[in-house]
Write a protein that holds these residues in place. Structure first.
Motif, PDB file in Angstrom:
ATOM      1  N   SER A 163       3.498  -8.441   0.080  1.00  0.00           N
ATOM      2  CA  SER A 163       3.117  -7.863  -1.211  1.00  0.00           C
ATOM      3  C   SER A 163       1.944  -8.588  -1.851  1.00  0.00           C
ATOM      4  O   SER A 163       1.189  -8.002  -2.623  1.00  0.00           O
ATOM      5  CB  SER A 163       4.315  -7.866  -2.175  1.00  0.00           C
ATOM      6  N   LYS A 164       1.777  -9.877  -1.538  1.00  0.00           N
ATOM      7  CA  LYS A 164       0.697 -10.673  -2.125  1.00  0.00           C
ATOM      8  C   LYS A 164      -0.401 -10.966  -1.106  1.00  0.00           C
ATOM      9  O   LYS A 164      -1.078 -11.989  -1.181  1.00  0.00           O
ATOM     10  CB  LYS A 164       1.248 -11.994  -2.683  1.00  0.00           C
ATOM     11  N   ALA A 165      -0.591 -10.070  -0.163  1.00  0.00           N
ATOM     12  CA  ALA A 165      -1.637 -10.261   0.837  1.00  0.00           C
ATOM     13  C   ALA A 165      -3.004 -10.335   0.171  1.00  0.00           C
ATOM     14  O   ALA A 165      -3.205  -9.820  -0.939  1.00  0.00           O
ATOM     15  CB  ALA A 165      -1.609  -9.118   1.847  1.00  0.00           C
ATOM     16  N   ASP A 169      -6.947  -7.296   2.964  1.00  0.00           N
ATOM     17  CA  ASP A 169      -5.928  -6.807   3.894  1.00  0.00           C
ATOM     18  C   ASP A 169      -5.220  -5.589   3.324  1.00  0.00           C
ATOM     19  O   ASP A 169      -4.927  -4.617   4.042  1.00  0.00           O
ATOM     20  CB  ASP A 169      -4.921  -7.921   4.198  1.00  0.00           C
ATOM     21  N   HIS A 170      -4.931  -5.638   2.030  1.00  0.00           N
ATOM     22  CA  HIS A 170      -4.337  -4.469   1.370  1.00  0.00           C
ATOM     23  C   HIS A 170      -5.261  -3.263   1.496  1.00  0.00           C
ATOM     24  O   HIS A 170      -4.840  -2.161   1.857  1.00  0.00           O
ATOM     25  CB  HIS A 170      -4.087  -4.756  -0.116  1.00  0.00           C
ATOM     26  N   LYS A 192       8.389  -8.822  -0.058  1.00  0.00           N
ATOM     27  CA  LYS A 192       8.439  -9.730  -1.212  1.00  0.00           C
ATOM     28  C   LYS A 192       9.738 -10.504  -1.155  1.00  0.00           C
ATOM     29  O   LYS A 192      10.804  -9.927  -0.909  1.00  0.00           O
ATOM     30  CB  LYS A 192       8.349  -8.945  -2.526  1.00  0.00           C
ATOM     31  N   SER A 193       9.647 -11.804  -1.369  1.00  0.00           N
ATOM     32  CA  SER A 193      10.852 -12.616  -1.334  1.00  0.00           C
ATOM     33  C   SER A 193      11.740 -12.295  -2.534  1.00  0.00           C
ATOM     34  O   SER A 193      11.264 -12.275  -3.675  1.00  0.00           O
ATOM     35  CB  SER A 193      10.502 -14.102  -1.357  1.00  0.00           C
ATOM     36  N   ASP A 198       7.409 -17.794  -6.447  1.00  0.00           N
ATOM     37  CA  ASP A 198       6.027 -17.934  -5.984  1.00  0.00           C
ATOM     38  C   ASP A 198       5.745 -17.062  -4.764  1.00  0.00           C
ATOM     39  O   ASP A 198       4.669 -17.123  -4.192  1.00  0.00           O
ATOM     40  CB  ASP A 198       5.739 -19.386  -5.634  1.00  0.00           C
ATOM     41  N   ASN A 199       6.714 -16.268  -4.379  1.00  0.00           N
ATOM     42  CA  ASN A 199       6.591 -15.383  -3.219  1.00  0.00           C
ATOM     43  C   ASN A 199       6.337 -16.160  -1.929  1.00  0.00           C
ATOM     44  O   ASN A 199       5.560 -15.740  -1.072  1.00  0.00           O
ATOM     45  CB  ASN A 199       5.510 -14.314  -3.413  1.00  0.00           C
ATOM     46  N   VAL A 200       6.987 -17.293  -1.798  1.00  0.00           N
ATOM     47  CA  VAL A 200       7.052 -17.964  -0.502  1.00  0.00           C
ATOM     48  C   VAL A 200       8.105 -17.208   0.294  1.00  0.00           C
ATOM     49  O   VAL A 200       9.287 -17.199  -0.059  1.00  0.00           O
ATOM     50  CB  VAL A 200       7.436 -19.449  -0.653  1.00  0.00           C
TER      51      VAL A 200
END
Length: 479
Positions: A163-165, A169-170, A192-193, A198-200
């Protein structure tokens, strides 16, 4: 880190630098001075800008450059090799394509891409035939998807990415989906975590999404190292899991190449793409690279007049990807050379390849990525220890969001700041001759590159960072 402990820490850093077997590679790079990075005038980089010392230290001393994750420093070999290329062009003209010159370290231009591929293959853990030095990162991702994302063939239409690419890339995924007449709303799946603010994202998070969407997923695009958090993903495990579900995987290795150990061939990676201006030090916007596993780039038939299009996977094509035996015949019959080189389009920029190859020479001199990775782990651990040892007052204003496990990160530590501190911290660091980069709303990325950074650079950064946090506190009080 209290002020009383700074001399002890600096002494330890100096000792580590003295004992560093790779300390000689720093002299291979042009390290900007503090005066140079503060100047607003075009200057001759070969000459020092002489100014008087200031309260921030000697302005003619090297800056603290911890931004190799964004743009690597210039190797001293680069202007030498470029001048040799310019000399060849000036004295040989078109003959430079095919005419070897005595005592020249440069290949003929027609072979420059093959020479660069041979240099970069060990850095990514590939056979030379599996690597092509070509185009730029996003262009190469598009080229790979044009060949390997074919939803009309088997009905599988979904592409999975995080989700945070990175935005490019998106954009590539969304436009490829639309190019096939599909909608990102139904064909793009983002990871998405559910646990990390922090979306790790864990390997389990990724595999769960793959399992849920496996039946109609055609392709996965993931970063080797996530640009924002600095997290290193488990490339072999994720690739193997995707393959069990019949899914093709492309890896964006922009932040991984030249940074961490890669074994793309042995890990059975399908395909990958990267840029060369970060840890590879190729120069701003330098030429990119592509990996295509040998199993995915086979050319099983010789070119024939009847059906030249048979015997290989279809792809967007250009004349430089054509079989070398027929490339200069100038016939309108495309039949690719085997391997990643068969995905090339136009003849590549020799200026770019010359710049990149100069840096790759330094990688060879250093003993390759395994040797660099060993030092990188030490540098990053040392920096992390300094940050964790800062005063309690300072620690309330930031946190490290990059995983603490060394196996889950490269050289980069991403530091999330308290609200409204980013502008002040960046300004104060630059004033003190420290170069890092920012990612809004509140993250600075700090990357000690083992080819040219030192342990004492880490101490200098933390001292400047403490002063920058203090400036932030003072601004908050006065505001």
């Amino acid at each position: 880190m209290s002020s009383n402990s700074i001399p002890d820490v600096r002494g330890r850093a100096k000792a580590l630098d003295r004992d560093d077997p790779l300390s000689f590679t720093r002299s291979e790079f042009n390290i900007p001075t503090r005066a140079q990075i503060a100047s607003t005038r075009l200057a001759d980089p070969a000459s020092e800008l002489k100014t008087t010392a200031s309260s921030d230290g000697d302005a003619s001393s090297p800056c603290v450059y911890l931004c190799g994750n964004s743009l690597g420093l210039q190797p001293k070999r680069t202007p030498v090799r470029i001048n040799q290329y310019l000399s060849t062009w000036a004295t040989q003209g078109v003959q430079g394509h095919f005419k070897p010159l005595e005592e020249s370290p440069l290949p003929t231009w027609v072979d420059a891409d093959a020479k660069a591929a041979k240099l970069i293959a060990p850095i990514v853990g590939a056979e030379a035939s599996e690597v092509a030095v070509m185009q730029t990162l996003t262009a190469n991702i598009h080229l790979l998807m044009s060949a390997f994302y074919r939803p009309e063939i088997n009905g599988r239409h979904k592409i999975i990415l995080e989700s945070k690419a990175f935005p490019s890339d998106h954009f590539a995924v969304e436009t490829q989906i639309r190019h096939h007449g599909l909608s990102p709303e139904t064909s793009m799946v983002t990871i998405k975590s559910p646990y990390s603010e922090d979306n790790v994202i864990s390997t389990y998070d990724i595999m769960s999404v793959i399992s849920t969407h496996a039946a109609d997923t055609a392709l996965i695009l993931l970063p080797g190292i996530q640009y924002y958090t600095g997290q290193l993903l488990d490339i072999p495990t994720i690739t193997g899991f995707a393959h069990k579900h019949g899914i093709f995987v492309i890896w964006d290795l922009a932040h991984a190449v030249g940074n961490v150990r890669l074994s793309l061939h042995d890990w059975d990676v399908d395909a990958a793409a990267w840029c060369t201006y970060k840890y590879l030090n190729g120069g701003p916007g330098c030429i990119g690279g592509m990996f295509v596993h040998s199993k995915n780039s086979l050319v099983t038939k010789e070119i024939t007049d009847e059906k030249p299009e048979e015997g290989y996977r279809n792809r967007l094509a250009g004349w430089w990807g054509n079989d070398k035996k027929t490339r200069f015949v100038m016939a309108n019959k495309f039949h690719p050379v085997g391997g990643a080189a068969g995905f090339q389009l136009s003849n590549p920029s020799i200026l770019d390849i010359t710049s990149l190859s100069a840096s790759l020479e330094v990688f060879e001199l250093a003993g390759g990525v395994p040797t660099l990775r060993k030092k990188s782990l030490q540098l990053t651990k040392f920096l992390e220890g300094l940050l964790n040892g800062m005063s309690e007052e300072d620690r309330k204003l930031f946190r490290i969001i990059t995983p603490a496990d060394p196996d889950q990160r490269g050289a980069q530590l991403s530091i999330a700041l308290a609200n409204n501190l980013l502008g002040t911290v960046m300004h104060e660091l630059e004033t003190r001759g420290v170069i890092v980069d920012e990612r809004k709303p509140d993250v600075i990325r700090v990357a000690p590159a083992p080819l040219y950074n030192t342990f004492e650079d880490c101490v200098d950064f933390v001292e400047a960072f403490a002063a920058a946090l203090q400036a932030g506190r003072d601004n908050a009080k006065s505001g």
